[in-house]
Design an enzyme around this catalytic site. Structure first.
Site, short mmCIF file in Angstrom:
data_model
loop_
_atom_site.label_atom_id
_atom_site.label_comp_id
_atom_site.label_asym_id
_atom_site.label_seq_id
_atom_site.Cartn_x
_atom_site.Cartn_y
_atom_site.Cartn_z
N SER A 121 0.84 -1.20 0.00
CA SER A 121 0.00 0.00 0.00
C SER A 121 0.88 1.25 0.00
CB SER A 121 -0.95 -0.04 1.20
OG SER A 121 -1.93 0.96 1.13
N ARG B 62 -11.85 6.20 10.18
CA ARG B 62 -11.44 4.80 10.15
C ARG B 62 -12.53 3.92 9.55
NH1 ARG B 62 -7.01 1.73 9.66
NH2 ARG B 62 -7.07 -0.17 10.92
N ASP C 82 -8.82 -6.38 -4.77
CA ASP C 82 -8.42 -5.09 -4.20
C ASP C 82 -8.96 -3.99 -5.09
OD1 ASP C 82 -7.19 -2.83 -3.21
OD2 ASP C 82 -5.15 -3.63 -3.32
N HIS D 76 -8.10 -5.06 -0.34
CA HIS D 76 -6.81 -4.41 -0.15
C HIS D 76 -6.05 -5.00 1.03
CE1 HIS D 76 -3.82 -1.34 -0.62
NE2 HIS D 76 -4.04 -0.82 0.58
N ASP D 77 -6.76 -5.44 2.04
CA ASP D 77 -6.12 -6.03 3.22
C ASP D 77 -5.40 -7.34 2.93
OD1 ASP D 77 -6.49 -4.13 5.13
OD2 ASP D 77 -8.17 -5.12 6.14
#
EC number: 2.3.1.46
Length: 379
Positions: free
Chosen positions: A157, A227, A323, A356-357
């Site tokens: 990232s 968040r 992602d 994405h994680d």
């Protein structure tokens, strides 16, 4: 947990602090007269200092990438699955350095640090930083540790952006770049998500123009919302559906606007609550701006291949199919530019449901591909 750490763990680690008293000029036109970087190391630096690997962290990351700070820790460092004996970044071979970036909130000099000129926390007066600024500060850390050239600079990232920038700013100091789930610049959509997150913080009444520490408060609600928005973008639609679906916390609807009814609502609120208790709001603003400003091709009129013409590193670029924050197409832009510039690059697109994680989750194909590349690096 047991006092005996797993066999493939780096075990107990102790953070260290490096202080730099030479002024650091920044892209914004300001400078820091001095600064500190908190870091950890894993493995042993060889006699020729040729086996060093730098880990660059993502937006909410920090220096504690592997191992444990105490035998009672419930969890190891954030990338423990990838760093350790026999793992992709094998500490039997490599000397690994992981740091908390300048502007961070985990010990390195940042907005929550005391400004020596005023005796108060920097707060919003801390200068805006760029990825290039981070790389310049990291160079000094490497030199302090006796490392003139990294065997590899690795990151996912925002960390991948730093790894790429290293090869551009200091081509002679990097032999390999491992850039995971990253992009050559942010899309308009990504900038938009960052702006929504920033506005959540900036409009929180407890933000106080960034001077909330002076008031003895934190912009908790703003950080929670930031968040929550960010976390949605880190997950794929399929993984959210699999994990939460439309499951309710109880067996009936409440027909109001305040109850936490769906499991996904509960999850997001938990993530926001936990994050707001450990992260600094001004640091969050800085990190998102560094993301927005990253655009190395801008120095050559948007031509990334021209920007990469002078690089000398070999590259491993990895992406994940689900992602959508930094899609595989964005990684392929980097690959295409490197190929156009006639550089050595390998590309791995990994099937993963985790969005994405996925760069944080040790799925078999990811671990195999990562290991295969790192094992090829001569030390």
């Amino acid at each position: 947990m047991s006092t005996v750490f797993p066999e493939d763990s780096v075990g107990l680690v102790v953070p260290q602090t490096a202080r730099f008293d030479e002024p650091l000029a920044l892209a914004c036109g300001r400078s820091l007269a001095s600064y500190e970087l908190v870091y950890e190391t894993y493995g042993t630096l060889n006699a020729s200092a040729s086996n060093a690997v730098l880990i660059c962290h993502a937006l909410s990351g920090h220096h504690h990438a592997a191992g444990y700070h105490a035998a009672t820790d419930r969890k190891p460092g954030w990338w423990d699955s990838c760093i350790g004996p026999g793992k992709p970044i094998d500490t039997n071979r490599f000397f690994v350095v992981s740091l908390n970036n300048l502007g961070g909130c985990n010990g390195s000099t940042g907005p929550s640090s005391v400004n020596p000129a005023t005796g108060k926390p920097y707060g919003a007066d801390f200068p805006v930083l760029t990825v290039e600024d981070w790389v310049h500060s990291q160079v000094r850390l490497g030199e302090r540790l006796g490392i003139q050239q990294w065997a590899a600079v690795v990151g996912g990232s925002l960390g991948g952006m730093q790894a790429l920038q290293w090869t551009i700013s200091y081509p002679e100091r990097v032999r390999h770049c491992v850039d995971i789930a990253s992009a050559p610049k942010l899309s308009a959509q990504n900038i938009a998500f960052n702006e929504v997150a920033r506005q959540a913080i900036l409009t929180d009444p407890e933000f106080h123009g960034g001077s909330f520490q002076d008031q003895g408060v934190i912009p908790k609600r703003g950080l929670m919302l930031a968040r929550m928005v960010g976390h949605i973008t880190y997950l794929s639609d399929d993984s959210m559906g699999e994990k939460f679906g439309r499951e309710l916390k109880s067996d009936k609807l409440n027909y109001d606007f305040h109850s936490v009814e769906f499991q996904v609502e509960s999850y997001l609120r938990y993530q926001g609550e936990e994050f707001s208790g450990r992260f600094d709001a001004n640091t969050y603003l800085l990190m998102t701006k560094a993301l927005d400003y990253f655009d190395p091709a801008a120095t050559h009129g948007g031509d990334l291949a021209a920007t990469l013409a002078h690089v000398t590193a070999d590259y491993c670029i990895m992406s994940f199919t689900t992602d959508w924050r930094f899609s595989p197409a964005r990684s392929r832009e980097i690959v295409d530019a490197l190929m156009a510039a006639r550089k050595n690059v390998c590309y791995l697109e990994i099937d993963s449901p985790y969005g994405h994680d996925a760069f944080l989750i040790p799925t078999p194909r990811y671990m195999q591909g990562f290991s295969n590349y790192m094992n090829r690096i001569a030390i």
